[in-house]
Design an enzyme around this catalytic site. Sequence first.
Site, PDB file in Angstrom:
ATOM      1  N   ASP A  89       0.833  -1.195   0.000  1.00 45.47           N
ATOM      2  CA  ASP A  89       0.000   0.000   0.000  1.00 45.47           C
ATOM      3  C   ASP A  89       0.873   1.252   0.000  1.00 45.47           C
ATOM      4  O   ASP A  89       1.629   1.482   0.944  1.00 45.47           O
ATOM      5  CB  ASP A  89      -0.899   0.003   1.243  1.00 45.47           C
ATOM      6  CG  ASP A  89      -1.806   1.219   1.299  1.00 45.47           C
ATOM      7  OD1 ASP A  89      -2.986   1.088   0.940  1.00 45.47           O
ATOM      8  OD2 ASP A  89      -1.330   2.304   1.703  1.00 45.47           O
ATOM      9  N   TYR A 139       3.026   9.897  -0.692  1.00 52.69           N
ATOM     10  CA  TYR A 139       4.177   9.365   0.047  1.00 52.69           C
ATOM     11  C   TYR A 139       5.490   9.586  -0.712  1.00 52.69           C
ATOM     12  O   TYR A 139       6.560   9.362  -0.164  1.00 52.69           O
ATOM     13  CB  TYR A 139       4.030   7.857   0.302  1.00 52.69           C
ATOM     14  CG  TYR A 139       2.814   7.440   1.091  1.00 52.69           C
ATOM     15  CD1 TYR A 139       2.023   8.360   1.774  1.00 52.69           C
ATOM     16  CD2 TYR A 139       2.450   6.090   1.140  1.00 52.69           C
ATOM     17  CE1 TYR A 139       0.908   7.954   2.481  1.00 52.69           C
ATOM     18  CE2 TYR A 139       1.335   5.677   1.858  1.00 52.69           C
ATOM     19  CZ  TYR A 139       0.562   6.609   2.519  1.00 52.69           C
ATOM     20  OH  TYR A 139      -0.546   6.202   3.217  1.00 52.69           O
ATOM     21  N   LYS A 142      -2.855   5.930  -3.953  1.00 51.78           N
ATOM     22  CA  LYS A 142      -3.889   6.914  -3.612  1.00 51.78           C
ATOM     23  C   LYS A 142      -3.616   8.241  -4.308  1.00 51.78           C
ATOM     24  O   LYS A 142      -2.461   8.599  -4.558  1.00 51.78           O
ATOM     25  CB  LYS A 142      -3.929   7.130  -2.097  1.00 51.78           C
ATOM     26  CG  LYS A 142      -3.955   5.845  -1.278  1.00 51.78           C
ATOM     27  CD  LYS A 142      -3.906   6.126   0.215  1.00 51.78           C
ATOM     28  CE  LYS A 142      -3.562   4.882   0.996  1.00 51.78           C
ATOM     29  NZ  LYS A 142      -2.138   4.509   0.913  1.00 51.78           N
ATOM     30  N   HIS A 162      -7.470   9.855  -1.305  1.00 49.01           N
ATOM     31  CA  HIS A 162      -6.722   9.770  -0.055  1.00 49.01           C
ATOM     32  C   HIS A 162      -7.447  10.426   1.127  1.00 49.01           C
ATOM     33  O   HIS A 162      -7.440   9.892   2.239  1.00 49.01           O
ATOM     34  CB  HIS A 162      -5.337  10.385  -0.243  1.00 49.01           C
ATOM     35  CG  HIS A 162      -4.303   9.848   0.685  1.00 49.01           C
ATOM     36  ND1 HIS A 162      -2.966   9.841   0.403  1.00 49.01           N
ATOM     37  CD2 HIS A 162      -4.409   9.276   1.908  1.00 49.01           C
ATOM     38  CE1 HIS A 162      -2.293   9.298   1.405  1.00 49.01           C
ATOM     39  NE2 HIS A 162      -3.146   8.952   2.330  1.00 49.01           N
TER      40      HIS A 162
END
Length: 284
Positions: A48, A53, A78, A111
């Site tokens: 994930d 990120y 996401k 998200h």
Amino acid sequence: MTQTSVPTVTLNNGVEIPQVGLGVFQVPDDGTQANVEQALEVGYRHVDTAAGYDNEEGVGAALRASGLPREQLFVTTKLRNGDQGYEQALRAFEDSRRALGVDQVDLYLIHWPVPSRDLYVETWRAFEKLLAEGAVRAIGVSNFLPDHLERLVAETDVVPAVNQVEVHPTFQQAEVQARCRALGVTVEAYSPLGRGADLGAAAVVAAATELGVTPAQVVLRWAVQQGRVVIPKSMSVERQATNIDVFSFELSPAQTAQLNALESGVEGRTGADPATASFTQFRH
């Protein structure tokens, strides 16, 4: 540990997701490939990540380096908050797909709802297009509260397959979970260990001692025993191995009740409040 040791949960569109995955939140991109490769060697088949990120490329490199067939891997990413909106979401998805180096993403999530921008319904329509075109196998949301879910269901055509939210013993979000169950949305828990804060609770330590497992295994078992998907993060191969090894024991009803009793409401929250969170997730 092999992939067959990890059961799957069937989403509302028939897609199967491994019940334990590896989260890579706050893992720097230059360390992500090694971290994910290590997890895949341990037996993980579910990873994930998120555009926010800034480590999708590292995840993709690990997937390729592993040599595992693509169909054995489940990849979630996401959409950045700042990329919400119909056309912008479609463009952002292509950026994520290129970064990951995959033709198809298994699960694509909004998200955060970012209600202050009021774009999540429009964004969801872009997600529906991606699903219809086969660019993604399943679409879902993250950090959505009951009113956000209700609006999506009322105004669009596809019920989210997943709602990825913060859930752990001291922050259980019972109302969110109940609404997800009523709508047929699978709950996927991020920060399932409360970022480590829940591991020292007396009920957790006592259950770990009684069962001969680690406190983290107790908390993860508590989650999967209630049907949730979990994505614990760890850079340690030893902890990765124990985090995925939670299907050979069970918590008793009394142990489960003791963990349930750790609920502390918003005091236990470790992340942002979805009702007000509005950050873009772009680097500044």
